[in-house]
Write an enzyme that holds these catalytic residues in place. Sequence first.
Site, mmCIF file in Angstrom:
data_model
loop_
_atom_site.group_PDB
_atom_site.id
_atom_site.type_symbol
_atom_site.label_atom_id
_atom_site.label_comp_id
_atom_site.label_asym_id
_atom_site.label_seq_id
_atom_site.Cartn_x
_atom_site.Cartn_y
_atom_site.Cartn_z
ATOM 1 N N GLU A 96 0.058 -1.243 5.626
ATOM 2 C CA GLU A 96 1.123 -0.856 6.565
ATOM 3 C C GLU A 96 0.982 0.608 6.952
ATOM 4 O O GLU A 96 1.180 0.986 8.106
ATOM 5 C CB GLU A 96 2.497 -1.109 5.920
ATOM 6 N N ASP A 107 0.826 -1.210 0.000
ATOM 7 C CA ASP A 107 0.000 0.000 0.000
ATOM 8 C C ASP A 107 0.860 1.260 0.000
ATOM 9 O O ASP A 107 2.063 1.221 0.308
ATOM 10 C CB ASP A 107 -0.963 0.005 1.197
HETATM 11 ZN ZN LIG Z 1 6.732 2.427 3.914
#
Ligand SMILES: [Zn+2]
Length: 423
Positions: free
Chosen positions: A168, A105
Amino acid sequence: MAAAEIDAERLAPVTHRGHRARMADQRDRTADAYLYDITRRLIAIDTVSAGSNAAAAALVAEELEALGFQVAVQEWNDADVLKRNVVASIGPAVPDGLLVSGHLDTVPFTDQSGWTRDPLTLEAADDRLYGRGTSDMKGFIAAAIAAAARLEGARLVRPLVLAFTADEEIGCLGARRLVPELPALLGTVPVPRLAWIGEPSGFRIHRAHKGIVGFRIEVQGVGGHSSVPSLGVNAVTVMGRIIDVIARIEEELVAGPHPDGAALFGECPHPALNLGRVRGGTALNMIPDRCTLDVSYRPLPADDPFALHRTIAARIAAAAPRDPQTARPPRIEVGEPRLTRALESPPGTALEAALIDGCGAIPAAGAPFATDGGELAQVGIASLICGPGDLEQAHQPDESIGRVALERARDGIVAVVTRLCGA
Ligand SMILES: [Zn+2]
């Protein structure tokens, strides 16, 4: 500035050397073309955390399957948005393999000013590659896949495991789902004890980072006409007093002492506290009935991550802040804390030595950002942060990565894997 879509042929160095050298160049060029092609295709897929990363995960899974990896995909729906983690392994099912990891992401770009290029089109200019995620951290993921293409799985004597996660950037949510399922996803392959996370560090090696704790404080007052303050409870005024309470705690934090933090986090040896957003009120002639404050702090690896949250809640309760013009008490709620875990891996691991020798990386202090490594540590995996991207580029408009750095990452992954998992 003129920009062109990436073309490995055009970017390859021009040489006028002998046949053997030209053949070697041709091989390099083909390998570079693959690296740039994967990077281009990953950048082209919008994987902003709010949306789905499924297409990018599918691309990665397909490439790794074609390269002979055993691939497992973990998927779930988050508010009807499909999310995927990808875990792939190659080599024999024996202990002491290496995990190489990154997140699929990216942070958003649509409401970010300063972009002069298309964030989803990989563009080359001035020996740099531009696009959202080039540094943080699709470039490293592409480098890992391109490195895998150069490795001969059959010659590995310990397994190489690749793990690419979702979400994340919004609190390591993908890794949190992945970690407990890792043994099942890997089947007979034992979970490695060392992990290399290629977050943008300019090839500095970070073995630690702080965590992040975030929570919201909400004041519910009583609204009304501003001409009769005694009938209301001004939520903004009460929040101002809460901010004073927190500012005093902040002063105490800064004053220290911080014996644990100084060595790893010289820039800020205490848990960095931030009042990030305050919202309240409607108009200047209305008593605001509600005010919220978003607070975060970054606990040190050795800290109880929730201790400061408890301190803040207790000090606000003790202060019992009131509207100065009314006797009615506000309702104050200190929300539950959300945690991104800190990391502290031991120094002197075999991975650290391999990164220094195989990649020319340089050990440094703690990283100024959090990573999936804090989650991986929950099952005893010691992570090192080291990547080709630049921290100054991460989350910025016109994000970019050096072309040389990207190729160096791929070659470094080959060297490190060969050293740690090779015959
Ligand atoms: Zn990163």
